[in-house]
Motif scaffolding. Structure first.
Motif, mmCIF file in Angstrom:
data_model
loop_
_atom_site.group_PDB
_atom_site.id
_atom_site.type_symbol
_atom_site.label_atom_id
_atom_site.label_comp_id
_atom_site.label_asym_id
_atom_site.label_seq_id
_atom_site.Cartn_x
_atom_site.Cartn_y
_atom_site.Cartn_z
ATOM 1 N N MET A 53 3.777 -21.670 -27.442
ATOM 2 C CA MET A 53 3.143 -20.423 -26.935
ATOM 3 C C MET A 53 4.110 -19.530 -26.451
ATOM 4 S SD MET A 53 -0.172 -20.162 -27.460
ATOM 5 C CE MET A 53 -0.904 -19.219 -26.176
ATOM 6 N N ARG A 57 3.944 -15.662 -27.772
ATOM 7 C CA ARG A 57 3.802 -14.358 -27.026
ATOM 8 C C ARG A 57 4.942 -13.377 -27.169
ATOM 9 N NH1 ARG A 57 2.379 -18.521 -22.609
ATOM 10 N NH2 ARG A 57 0.071 -18.612 -22.774
ATOM 11 N N ARG A 70 -4.531 -12.052 -22.914
ATOM 12 C CA ARG A 70 -5.102 -13.465 -22.588
ATOM 13 C C ARG A 70 -5.623 -13.906 -23.686
ATOM 14 N NH1 ARG A 70 -3.755 -15.192 -17.471
ATOM 15 N NH2 ARG A 70 -3.432 -13.359 -16.037
ATOM 16 N N SER A 71 -5.250 -14.032 -24.956
ATOM 17 C CA SER A 71 -5.852 -14.320 -26.284
ATOM 18 C C SER A 71 -5.547 -15.968 -26.121
ATOM 19 C CB SER A 71 -5.551 -13.841 -27.419
ATOM 20 O OG SER A 71 -4.133 -13.912 -27.461
ATOM 21 N N ASN A 72 -6.403 -16.776 -26.674
ATOM 22 C CA ASN A 72 -6.233 -18.106 -26.983
ATOM 23 C C ASN A 72 -5.175 -18.331 -28.091
ATOM 24 O OD1 ASN A 72 -7.491 -17.977 -29.266
ATOM 25 N ND2 ASN A 72 -9.426 -18.873 -28.368
ATOM 26 N N ARG A 73 -4.547 -19.762 -28.335
ATOM 27 C CA ARG A 73 -3.577 -19.756 -29.016
ATOM 28 C C ARG A 73 -3.923 -19.490 -30.513
ATOM 29 N NH1 ARG A 73 0.678 -23.039 -29.239
ATOM 30 N NH2 ARG A 73 1.203 -23.856 -31.226
ATOM 31 N N GLU A 75 -6.165 -17.345 -31.685
ATOM 32 C CA GLU A 75 -6.069 -15.829 -32.103
ATOM 33 C C GLU A 75 -4.805 -15.369 -32.026
ATOM 34 O OE1 GLU A 75 -8.136 -14.159 -28.598
ATOM 35 O OE2 GLU A 75 -10.208 -14.647 -29.445
#
Length: 119
Positions: A53, A57, A70-73, A75
């Motif tokens: 992650m 990022r 703050r998107s999830n993995r 997305e």
């Protein structure tokens, strides 16, 4: 003499047939744009699901990919892979810059001055 004239005509016909056949062979051998198995258009596939992650990022931050912070993995993987797939590069420029940097690895990059046509 008539036999020689016939043979020269047939040889020109066979030469023109040879050219046509060469063109057909090239068409058959050259990859087509619509062919999904074509290697010329294919980019190397990366499995972004396997990346950490923090790497995803950092890719989002460096390349300014438009996705929520703050998107999830899922997305983040989708956005990064879509951005990566749309990237293009100039192969000649990349190769020459690579060779220059290998040759001058301990030196400072010295680019030629740019000429502005507006001046």
């Amino acid at each position: 003499m008539a036999a020689k004239a016939k043979s020269s005509k047939s040889s020109t016909k066979s030469k023109s047939r040879g050219k046509d056949k060469d063109k057909e062979d090239k068409k058959l051998m050259s990859p087509r744009k619509s062919d999904p198995n074509s290697q010329t258009d294919a980019q190397p596939k990366l499995d972004f699901d396997g990346f950490n992650m923090n790497i995803l990022r950092k890719y989002r931050r460096v390349f300014k990919v438009n996705v929520k912070s703050r998107s999830n993995r899922a997305e983040l993987v989708a956005a990064v892979s879509e951005h990566f797939a749309t990237q293009t590069l100039n192969e000649h420029e990349t190769i020459s810059l690579f060779l220059y940097s290998v040759h001058n690895k301990d030196k400072v990059l010295k680019l030629p001055p740019t000429i502005n046509p507006s001046e």
